[in-house]
Scaffold this motif. Sequence first.
Motif, PDB file in Angstrom:
ATOM      1  N   ILE A 483     -32.330 -52.518  41.320  1.00 37.60           N
ATOM      2  CA  ILE A 483     -31.325 -53.304  42.068  1.00 37.60           C
ATOM      3  C   ILE A 483     -29.872 -52.340  41.278  1.00 37.60           C
ATOM      4  N   GLY A 484     -29.235 -51.622  42.445  1.00 32.78           N
ATOM      5  CA  GLY A 484     -27.789 -51.138  41.761  1.00 32.78           C
ATOM      6  C   GLY A 484     -27.259 -51.188  42.276  1.00 32.78           C
ATOM      7  N   ARG A 485     -25.421 -51.256  41.383  1.00 28.28           N
ATOM      8  CA  ARG A 485     -24.161 -51.475  41.154  1.00 28.28           C
ATOM      9  C   ARG A 485     -23.495 -50.489  42.597  1.00 28.28           C
ATOM     10  N   VAL A 486     -22.733 -50.629  43.328  1.00 26.44           N
ATOM     11  CA  VAL A 486     -21.885 -50.188  44.264  1.00 26.44           C
ATOM     12  C   VAL A 486     -20.636 -49.980  43.526  1.00 26.44           C
ATOM     13  N   GLN A 487     -20.258 -48.775  43.367  1.00 24.06           N
ATOM     14  CA  GLN A 487     -18.808 -48.204  43.186  1.00 24.06           C
ATOM     15  C   GLN A 487     -18.081 -47.651  44.053  1.00 24.06           C
ATOM     16  N   ARG A 488     -16.701 -47.378  44.313  1.00 23.09           N
ATOM     17  CA  ARG A 488     -16.011 -47.139  45.304  1.00 23.09           C
ATOM     18  C   ARG A 488     -14.567 -46.749  44.829  1.00 23.09           C
ATOM     19  N   GLN A 489     -14.572 -45.918  45.217  1.00 20.97           N
ATOM     20  CA  GLN A 489     -13.050 -45.330  44.785  1.00 20.97           C
ATOM     21  C   GLN A 489     -13.095 -44.060  45.226  1.00 20.97           C
ATOM     22  N   THR A 490     -11.614 -44.077  45.450  1.00 22.49           N
ATOM     23  CA  THR A 490     -10.675 -42.836  46.622  1.00 22.49           C
ATOM     24  C   THR A 490     -10.174 -41.899  45.709  1.00 22.49           C
ATOM     25  N   THR A 491     -10.628 -40.493  46.617  1.00 26.38           N
ATOM     26  CA  THR A 491     -10.368 -38.863  45.479  1.00 26.38           C
ATOM     27  C   THR A 491      -9.618 -38.190  47.012  1.00 26.38           C
ATOM     28  N   GLY A 492      -8.492 -38.039  46.177  1.00 30.52           N
ATOM     29  CA  GLY A 492      -7.796 -37.113  47.348  1.00 30.52           C
ATOM     30  C   GLY A 492      -7.706 -37.922  48.859  1.00 30.52           C
ATOM     31  N   GLY A 493      -8.153 -38.747  49.426  1.00 27.28           N
ATOM     32  CA  GLY A 493      -7.165 -39.552  49.595  1.00 27.28           C
ATOM     33  C   GLY A 493      -8.803 -39.693  50.585  1.00 27.28           C
ATOM     34  N   LYS A 494     -10.461 -39.258  49.793  1.00 23.75           N
ATOM     35  CA  LYS A 494     -11.071 -39.944  50.481  1.00 23.75           C
ATOM     36  C   LYS A 494     -12.178 -40.968  50.110  1.00 23.75           C
ATOM     37  N   PRO A 495     -13.553 -41.455  50.727  1.00 25.14           N
ATOM     38  CA  PRO A 495     -13.275 -42.666  50.424  1.00 25.14           C
ATOM     39  C   PRO A 495     -15.328 -41.704  48.989  1.00 25.14           C
TER      40      PRO A 495
END
Length: 602
Positions: A483-495
């Motif tokens: 089981i893994g944890r999903v991390q979402r970020q936005t860098t330079g307008g890209k996911p």
Amino acid sequence: MIAACGGLLVTGCATMPDSGDVQEVKGANQGDSQVRVYAVAPRESADPDEIVDGFLEAMTSDDPGFATARKYLTKRAAQSWKPEQSITVLTTAPDRDPSDRNADPENHVRTYPLSGRKIATVDARHAYQPVSPAPYLQSIHVVQQPTANGKGKEWRIDGLPPGLVLGEADFLRNYRSVNKYYFASGEDWVVADPVYIRQRQDPVTRMDPVTQTVKALLEGPTNWLKPAVDSRFPSGTELRKGVTTLTTDDQSTLKVPLNAKADLVGGEACRRMAAQLLFTLGDLTSVRVEQVELQGSRSQALCRLGKGQAAEFAPVRNTDRDENPYFVDEQHKLMMLVVGGREANAPAEVPGPFGTGTTPLRSVAVDRGETRAAAVGQSGRDLYVSSITTEEDLSPAVLSSKAVKPDDRLSAPSWDGRGDLWVADRDPAAPQLWMVPDGTGDPVKVRTPWLGDDARIESLRVSADGVRIALVVTRGERTTLQIGRVQRQTTGGKPVVSLLDFRPAAPRMESVTAVSWAGPSRLVVVGRETGGVQQVRYLQTDGSTSATSVLPGLNGVTSVAAPHADSVPVVADSGDDGIVRLAPGTNWQPLVKSGTAPVYPG
């Protein structure tokens, strides 16, 4: 030790028969919360063996404050022992080996080795952490000290392992799993966070299960989930001092008195705080809560929220709608199964290009709204997305694999509740996990630095909340569930999407074949323990299980699919038997003789 149910003192009971022969009743049945265990204080002039055995049994009791267990300890040890800080869970109660009397010729001290097989720990935040079964080796040190009247000596424990040490049966008898709920970071839906609380009154806090659950929610998410979720309760919010019992009124309203940290919360923030409470309390079968009222430090009402209003924050909306499983038939077309009736109905055709058979399919996934499907073509090379409610031409593939062998190409896809699509490319030359935003955007390479380390993703399933992912991973000779944890970020307008902090969800299984989500924090897993036969069983996402979690036996299972709601059958591909269903309270029943890859939306 004495075990009791109500006023009847026995070694274990649930009801008293009024006829028939007297029979022995064995105590400590796994997970039997009907059994109550009461600690017995050490007798006068007890020898050191009795002191150690009595203390080990006293740890399994509901004794307030563990006061009786502390009577087996020296004053210093009783003051320093913190049973609430951790629990070590063993397969069975710890084995107490004889002490080495030769180590103390003058007969003033004893050291007793403790041994067993460690399978999990529970930390101070109530989080369960499974481990691959491993040897447990600790010791208890016993000394002679003056009696209270100073006229003699008595044996007492002055050195012991930290926290509680319990066999799995005693752990499941005393503790139960509940889901706390927090909001996915930056989103407006909740995520389940499983923890363990006492089945009855907590010996340390004296809180009933409802109050324990509320307290655990206010303490914040477990360390593993914390980076991905937020609590709407202001930092430092606690129950008002002295609250140990929370009960509903005749309208099934639970009033929750909070400290001054909550006094200034606004209406919308308060609604979300109340929603977290309603989702959390929904797991407790001992109480029916239809609405909650949050109160401030002066008993002033802050807000009220009902279950119907809280539903807007669920990761899966419209839960009253029937869930339908889908599968790939023998012509490699997408079909829908109708599983709710007493008799198995003929599969229904699905509109759109996946239902025509013009593009033969290998595996499918249907989005949560049941308006679109993603499918991998029969060769395993291409991933397509199309409507399943209207007729339209098939759009070009959104993703393709370059692997030479079909089994090294794309895995079965999976949708999360956000509408994003996930799939693994198992190409040995370039293994990769992909996320396709909204199922139609530019594919995003998910950051998985461990993937090239002799690891291969066999299959995957993403949770409805989009925060957690279940992966069946082969590394060397073992295939495990992670089981893994999903991390979402936005860098330079890209996911930028990463998978972090993987942990084993089924460490006692030697080989895992398939997995499906079965609600907010539960999985259905097909696998085999060392030396055992294949099982289909429920597991919590924290890796915990119970004696009642094993589903009826089924041979040759290659895939399994579970609904979000308990009232709908589990379906599975069982090889020679075709696709079968398991409705609540029944055994497996045949649905379709020829077909593969059954899935529920998700």
